[in-house]
Design a protein around this motif. Structure first.
Motif, PDB file in Angstrom:
ATOM      1  N   TYR A   1      10.917   2.383  44.163  1.00 60.42           N
ATOM      2  CA  TYR A   1       9.726   3.118  43.753  1.00 60.42           C
ATOM      3  C   TYR A   1       8.797   3.434  44.911  1.00 60.42           C
ATOM      4  O   TYR A   1       8.142   4.460  44.913  1.00 60.42           O
ATOM      5  N   ALA A   2       8.726   2.538  45.907  1.00 64.27           N
ATOM      6  CA  ALA A   2       7.810   2.815  47.009  1.00 64.27           C
ATOM      7  C   ALA A   2       8.543   3.169  48.296  1.00 64.27           C
ATOM      8  O   ALA A   2       7.921   3.514  49.289  1.00 64.27           O
ATOM      9  N   GLY A   3       9.870   3.077  48.295  1.00 62.63           N
ATOM     10  CA  GLY A   3      10.631   3.486  49.473  1.00 62.63           C
ATOM     11  C   GLY A   3      10.527   2.539  50.657  1.00 62.63           C
ATOM     12  O   GLY A   3      10.768   2.931  51.790  1.00 62.63           O
ATOM     13  N   ILE A   4      10.171   1.256  50.405  1.00 61.73           N
ATOM     14  CA  ILE A   4      10.113   0.291  51.501  1.00 61.73           C
ATOM     15  C   ILE A   4      11.481  -0.392  51.612  1.00 61.73           C
ATOM     16  O   ILE A   4      11.898  -1.085  50.692  1.00 61.73           O
ATOM     17  N   VAL A   5      12.174  -0.187  52.727  1.00 63.20           N
ATOM     18  CA  VAL A   5      13.487  -0.813  52.901  1.00 63.20           C
ATOM     19  C   VAL A   5      13.297  -2.182  53.538  1.00 63.20           C
ATOM     20  O   VAL A   5      12.778  -2.293  54.637  1.00 63.20           O
ATOM     21  N   SER A   6      13.698  -3.224  52.810  1.00 65.49           N
ATOM     22  CA  SER A   6      13.529  -4.584  53.320  1.00 65.49           C
ATOM     23  C   SER A   6      14.874  -5.286  53.385  1.00 65.49           C
ATOM     24  O   SER A   6      15.619  -5.303  52.421  1.00 65.49           O
ATOM     25  N   LEU A   7      15.176  -5.826  54.554  1.00 63.20           N
ATOM     26  CA  LEU A   7      16.391  -6.645  54.674  1.00 63.20           C
ATOM     27  C   LEU A   7      16.013  -8.116  54.792  1.00 63.20           C
ATOM     28  O   LEU A   7      16.768  -8.913  55.328  1.00 63.20           O
ATOM     29  N   GLY A   8      14.828  -8.445  54.277  1.00 65.26           N
ATOM     30  CA  GLY A   8      14.405  -9.835  54.381  1.00 65.26           C
ATOM     31  C   GLY A   8      13.756 -10.312  53.094  1.00 65.26           C
ATOM     32  O   GLY A   8      12.904 -11.196  53.108  1.00 65.26           O
ATOM     33  N   HIS A   9      14.178  -9.734  51.976  1.00 60.94           N
ATOM     34  CA  HIS A   9      13.526 -10.094  50.733  1.00 60.94           C
ATOM     35  C   HIS A   9      13.813 -11.535  50.334  1.00 60.94           C
ATOM     36  O   HIS A   9      13.109 -12.101  49.514  1.00 60.94           O
ATOM     37  N   ALA A  10      14.874 -12.111  50.909  1.00 59.99           N
ATOM     38  CA  ALA A  10      15.183 -13.509  50.634  1.00 59.99           C
ATOM     39  C   ALA A  10      14.047 -14.424  51.070  1.00 59.99           C
ATOM     40  O   ALA A  10      13.956 -15.561  50.607  1.00 59.99           O
ATOM     41  N   ALA A  11      13.160 -13.938  51.955  1.00 65.22           N
ATOM     42  CA  ALA A  11      12.015 -14.746  52.374  1.00 65.22           C
ATOM     43  C   ALA A  11      11.233 -15.214  51.157  1.00 65.22           C
ATOM     44  O   ALA A  11      10.885 -16.393  51.038  1.00 65.22           O
TER      45      ALA A  11
ATOM     46  N   THR B   1       5.585   6.465  43.824  1.00 65.30           N
ATOM     47  CA  THR B   1       6.661   7.440  43.930  1.00 65.30           C
ATOM     48  C   THR B   1       6.236   8.578  44.853  1.00 65.30           C
ATOM     49  O   THR B   1       7.033   9.085  45.649  1.00 65.30           O
ATOM     50  N   GLY B   2       4.966   8.953  44.736  1.00 66.27           N
ATOM     51  CA  GLY B   2       4.451   9.989  45.631  1.00 66.27           C
ATOM     52  C   GLY B   2       4.572   9.575  47.079  1.00 66.27           C
ATOM     53  O   GLY B   2       4.995  10.360  47.942  1.00 66.27           O
ATOM     54  N   ILE B   3       4.254   8.309  47.367  1.00 62.81           N
ATOM     55  CA  ILE B   3       4.354   7.811  48.742  1.00 62.81           C
ATOM     56  C   ILE B   3       5.793   7.844  49.216  1.00 62.81           C
ATOM     57  O   ILE B   3       6.092   8.223  50.345  1.00 62.81           O
ATOM     58  N   ARG B   4       6.700   7.480  48.306  1.00 59.35           N
ATOM     59  CA  ARG B   4       8.109   7.477  48.665  1.00 59.35           C
ATOM     60  C   ARG B   4       8.567   8.897  49.009  1.00 59.35           C
ATOM     61  O   ARG B   4       9.270   9.119  49.984  1.00 59.35           O
ATOM     62  N   GLU B   5       8.125   9.859  48.189  1.00 63.34           N
ATOM     63  CA  GLU B   5       8.619  11.219  48.369  1.00 63.34           C
ATOM     64  C   GLU B   5       7.966  11.926  49.546  1.00 63.34           C
ATOM     65  O   GLU B   5       8.613  12.672  50.261  1.00 63.34           O
TER      66      GLU B   5
END
Lengths: 401, 290, 427
Positions: free
Chosen positions: C73-83, C211-215
């Motif tokens: 929804y916000a387009g934030i790609v995180s490869l550390g969500h396990a934190a 969604t606007g921020i993502r787009e």
């Protein structure tokens, strides 16, 4: 909810009763078959398969049905899931395997509740056997080789000062604690303690060993997992010329796993380890074991201490099946039947201490040398007989509970 | 030599050798991501395949270590071209997430395949005698293999620098990294350029994989185990920058080694702390475009 | 002139009404939405012996849902969500082990608050950046937390973890059993509450702004939307939910080790979510459950080789369902697929331009088949020449099989994409 549970347990009881009559014993094998430590699982699995293949007739008319599951990474979570389902869904009467201590630790409450015995074929954290009365261990405690090594290093190898280095996870900490306990008791002095990263990733060992070299102790006691780590530390040890600098490498047998020894090269020559098994162990039982192993898996494949423990594990399970006439439905009876079990296996005479349900075995001091045929081998310098888990004798930390 | 100077030399030397491994393996990833914005998480798989080619050649076919490294690099470069043409090409316009899924899938398959054929037991390579001992550089002796690694790294840096900065092709690559559309509009065939750099990057990864066997051991999980490290080098250095990747590899390699030497307890901490600090100060890395 | 203007105006009003109607109608509960929940309840009665699996699957669903909030929804790609998963897991673990606080619901709340707090602090710094920088910073956060845990293993228990965590009975009544029945219903209940919250958030004006921020983040800046504040807010919420998932993980496992912070954990949840489909709420359900079921099944089938199947699934998913499995389902249900793709498949074979592609893939497949065959034969034929000498036996069989498989996959792929390409060209 209680009704459901009651129904489930009834189903379990019915299923277990049913299989006992059919005299087919379901055994769940949980070992790491994938991931970075898969080779450890395979070493034990090969021994299991070999024993079952050669001795299936011994338990006739009973049969074993082996169900294998992937233990996954050393997190405990996957092992817990697959083992619980082995018990609830596949209705196994006994679970065995378990390379990683976290798996055994995570499962202790489960098997206690399910009353299903767990026969450990590797996991070596000392206090595991205290977690549940349903745990029997055929492999070793980290203390078995490490504690006697402390005294031997000071008295016989001539280590007046020592550095200890270990992979930073529980078995590593266990191993150095045991070594230091024995070593300090004998009068030795530990001058340097170095944790060397996690068991997940093989680090570049050079900086750690460079520090040892600069501190210049008589000996370096190292514990690393017996996979890629062992090869790695041996290479760094050779490259940095620590032996030439007069620093002897000592440790538990994990340092020179038999199936990787040939790859280690000259660097390994002169390394002294304490362990309960080596391919070169000279006994009729081991000779037979090796022959069968090579016949089944080829001349390039070697058993190691894990395989030897795997062989004895299956041996104990088979003897128990015979003793109970194929009826393993009562977990406590199975454990009781295993207490005091003894045999002569590839490792030599082994028995299960009835008080702790842990193994009692001989520990050998072994030195790596180049055999006349050009291959590397291990020669026995000395043997310490009937070693018990000293951690539980001395009641250190969790071992006392 | 005084103790602290000795320690400093050790750290610098070991760190340098480690940095060379990081640089050789990561530089291809950096260019791929810079040029095509393509997230190639299967990069480590190419390094792993290179390692196994070296193992097979030296062990089963008796080829020497150094020729094996070269053959591995060329072979993997050729294989990677086919992958690029057949599979990757279709996903240049896809989202990052699809690229992640595709390349992680490839890495999984590579791991399983190599486990199947080579088994999970870590492999090592037989080294020639001249790489085994130690080299005396006058004031101190160093392990020969690490000296060799540093020499290979230095030679590669020189070649890459010349190729990037002084040749026509290099100029085209730089132009395409800076502004792809503009480069295309003046007639540069970016697609073909990319195939070329992709092959070069994968070949270098294979070389790095072959060199790393002696340092870190090799098992099929190599494909993902060190991926995080490569990504860190790329991010800290800046996408598509040769200079940046080199600087990042040096900084991270030496700091990691120093951290392990001086403060073993917190050993793993440093490399990530440095990453965070650098990225907070320079979000696009040392030489990335903001 | 006037007439056309008027009709344009009418059309515009119509469009506005349609758009408004769409936005209003979107958050209404659709009957199809009940399906996953009914399935989850049905699973409880159909597979009473598989509840340990069910538990872990539901926890991963919740974890994936938390990631969907920021990624989809916000387009934030995180490869550390396990934190955050890890912080939640350890909050519960430490509460029991060090403070003897074992009441389940209050410790869930504590886990949510603590992981939310850490999400807020790190997010405040990290979310000013985009792209690779964010990925690396999130990744480093997770690993640094893990290293910190290992540094103080006297508190965290290190990689051996905190064993034997006994949770108090739920509401003081329901005790936990071996079969995990109480656990399953407990986790399902918590998931339902969380899902309701996420659904409300997503369809709120706040969700629309995300969604606007993502787009188009620039346009959102331009219209004066407080971008940073909104991103940090959603990141905090997502962290708190991940923390709850982690807390449930500890509670149902009665055990936690530092491996919860592993990169693998972060990567896996992301793969699950993309597989299911991002930005779709139920993508988390489908992705996590499909992935875990396949993993479970394949690893039983072949404990050594199962990763191959997972890898293949991911690649096929990208080729044929680029917007996730749920995206594929939507496409099929819209029927455009049947008309478009099947027709394209029929026409495809006769299209000249595809022949070169298919022939090329056949050659590649043949090469791969040849190499695989060689490797498979390694026991018998150590040298390439010996292997070639075994032609036309196994070598040929492997080569032909490889060519066939590659051609088939490519043919299907072309059938899938050629219609879409034609649509692109048409519009």
């Amino acid at each position: 909810m209680r009704i459901l549970r009651w129904l489930g347990l009834t189903a379990l009881a019915l299923a277990v009763g049913g299989t006992a009559q059919a005299a087919s014993v379901k055994v769940g094998v949980v070992l790491p078959f994938s991931g970075a430590n898969a080779d450890l699982g395979h070493q034990i699995d090969k021994a299991f398969d070999l024993y079952v293949k050669l001795h299936a007739k011994d338990i006739a008319p009973n049969k074993v049905e082996i169900i294998k599951r992937d233990e996954g990474p050393p997190t405990g979570a996957v092992a817990k899931r697959v083992t619980t389902e082995l018990i609830t869904n596949d209705k196994v009467q006994l679970v065995t395997g378990f390379v990683f201590s976290p798996s055994a630790i995570a499962l202790a409450p489960v098997i206690t509740q399910a009353k299903v015995p767990m026969v450990i074929a590797n996991a070596g954290t000392a206090w595991i056997t205290n977690l549940s009365p349903y745990i029997v261990r055929l492999s070793f405690s980290m203390w078995d080789p490490a504690y006697p090594m402390g005294g031997y290093a000071y008295n016989k190898i001539g280590c007046k000062t020592a550095a200890v280095a270990y992979t930073d996870f529980p078995p590593g900490k266990d191993s150095i604690e045991a070594f230091e306990t024995g070593y300090k008791k004998a009068g030795g002095k530990v001058t340097l303690t170095i944790p060397m990263g996690s068991p997940v990733q093989v680090p570049d060992f050079t900086p750690f060993l460079q520090r040892v070299k600069d501190a210049h102790p008589d000996c370096l006691y190292a514990f690393v997992p017996s996979g890629a780590h062992a090869t790695g530390i041996m290479k760094a040890y050779g490259e940095l010329g620590l032996r030439k600098a007069g620093i002897k490498l000592i440790g538990p047998m994990d340092l020179i796993p038999d199936n990787k020894l040939q790859d280690m090269g000259d660097a390994a020559i002169g390394t002294i380890v304490m362990g309960h098994y080596a391919v070169d162990l000279d006994s009729p039982a081991n000779k037979k074991f090796k022959e069968e192993w090579h016949k089944a898996y080829g001349a390039d494949s070697y058993p190691d201490f894990m395989s030897a423990a795997g062989w004895d594990t299956m041996h104990a399970i088979f003897d128990t099946i015979n003793k109970l006439h194929g009826n393993l439905s009562d977990g406590m009876k199975v454990v009781d039947a295993m207490k005091g079990w003894s045999a002569v296996g590839p490792r030599g005479p082994v028995k299960i201490d009835p008080a702790t349900r842990d193994i009692v075995q001989n520990e050998h001091v072994m030195e790596v040398y180049r055999k006349p045929d050009g291959k590397l081998g291990e020669r026995i310098l000395d043997t310490v007989k009937d070693v018990k888990d000293e951690c539980k004798v001395l009641k250190i930390g969790r071992c006392g509970k | 030599m005084p103790q602290y100077a000795n320690i400093a030399v050790s750290i610098l030397f070991d760190g340098l050798a480690y940095a060379m491994f990081l640089f050789i393996t990561s530089v291809g990833l950096s260019v791929t991501m810079g040029l095509m914005n393509f997230v190639n998480l299967a990069h480590g798989a190419f390094a792993m395949i290179g390692g196994y080619v070296v193992v097979s050649l030296t062990r089963s076919y008796g080829v020497g270590f150094v020729p094996s490294l070269i053959i591995a690099a060329v072979l993997v470069a050729l294989i990677s071209v086919r992958f690029e043409r057949r599979l990757y090409r279709r996903f240049y316009r896809a989202t990052d997430l699809e690229q992640v899924l595709l390349t992680i899938g490839l890495a999984f398959m590579a791991i399983a395949t190599f486990t199947y054929f080579y088994g999970p037991i870590p492999k090592s390579v037989p080294l020639p005698d001249w790489l085994q001992g130690s080299v005396n550089l006058g004031f101190r002796s160093f392990p020969a293999y690490r000296v060799f690694m540093i020499a290979v790294g230095a030679a590669l840096i020189a070649v890459l620098w010349y190729g990037f900065e002084r040749t026509n092709v290099g100029a085209m690559v730089r132009a395409a990294v800076d502004n792809r559309r503009m480069a295309e509009s003046i007639g540069i065939n970016v697609d073909r350029l990319f195939t070329l750099t992709f092959a070069l990057g994968s070949g270098l990864a294979a070389l790095g994989g072959g060199l790393a066997i002696q340092l870190l051991g090799l098992n099929p999980n190599f494909a993902l185990l060190y991926l995080v490290l490569f990504l860190i080098v790329v991010a800290v250095g800046g996408l598509g920058s040769l200079k940046g990747t080199l600087l990042a590899a040096l900084v991270l390699g030496i700091i990691d080694t120093g951290g392990k030497y001086l403060l073993a307890d917190a050993g793993g901490f440093f490399i990530y702390a440095v990453t965070v600090i650098v990225l907070l100060l320079k979000p696009a890395g040392f030489y990335g475009r903001e | 002139m006037a007439a056309s203007e008027k009709s344009r105006e009418l059309a515009a009003t119509g469009a506005r009404e349609r758009a408004a109607g769409y936005l209003v109608g979107r958050h209404r509960f659709r009957p199809a939405e009940a399906l996953p929940w009914l399935l989850a309840i049905a699973a409880f009665f159909l597979f009473p012996d598989r509840m340990t699996f069910g538990n872990q699957a539901l926890i991963m669903v919740m974890f994936a849902l938390s990631l969907d909030l920021i990624l989809g929804y916000a387009g934030i790609v995180s490869l550390g969500h396990a934190a955050f998963f890890g912080v939640g897991a350890y909050t519960v673990g430490l509460l029991i082990a060090r403070l003897d606080w074992s009441e389940p619901l209050s410790s869930l709340l504590a886990a949510a608050m603590l992981s939310g707090l850490i999400g807020f602090v790190t997010g405040w710094f990290i979310l000013r950046y985009r792209g690779l920088t964010v990925i690396m910073l999130t990744l480093a956060t997770a690993i640094m937390l893990q290293e910190a845990g290992n540094l103080r293993s006297d508190i965290s228990g290190g990689y051996d973890g905190l064993p034997g965590l006994v949770i108090s009975p739920l509401f003081g009544i329901f005790d936990y059993d071996l079969y995990g029945h109480v656990n399953y219903l407990y986790v399902l209940g918590v998931l339902a509450v969380i899902f309701y919250m996420v659904r409300r958030i997503v369809y709120s004006p706040f969700g629309q702004a995300l969604t606007g921020i993502r787009e188009n983040v620039r346009r959102m800046h331009a219209i004066g939307s407080p971008v940073h504040r909104r991103l940090v807010t959603v990141y905090t919420i997502s962290a708190a939910i991940a923390g709850v998932a982690g807390a449930l993980f500890t509670q149902t496992n009665a055990y936690v080790t530092l491996t919860v912070f592993d990169f693998d954990n972060s990567a896996k949840v992301m793969v699950m979510l993309i597989l299911g489909g991002t930005g779709r709420l139920y993508g988390a359900f489908i992705g996590a459950v499909v992935y875990m079921m396949l993993e479970d099944h394949l690893s039983k089938l072949s404990p050594t080789f199962w990763q191959f199947g997972i890898g293949l699934l991911l690649i096929l998913a990208v080729l044929f369902a680029p917007r996730g499995l749920l995206g594929l389902v939507e496409e099929i249900s819209r029927k455009s697929w049947r008309r478009g793709r099947a027709g394209a498949a029929r026409r495809l074979i006769w299209k000249g331009e595809h022949w070169t592609v298919l022939a090329g893939s056949a050659v590649d497949g043949a090469a791969i088949g040849f190499i695989v065959g060689f490797a498979a034969n390694f026991g018998q034929a150590h040298l390439l020449s010996e292997y070639i000498a075994s032609l036309p036996g196994r070598a040929l069989a492997f080569t032909c099989f490889g060519a066939l498989v590659a051609t088939a996959i490519n043919a299907i792929y072309l059938a899938f994409t050629s219609r879409a390409a034609a649509e692109d060209r048409g519009s």
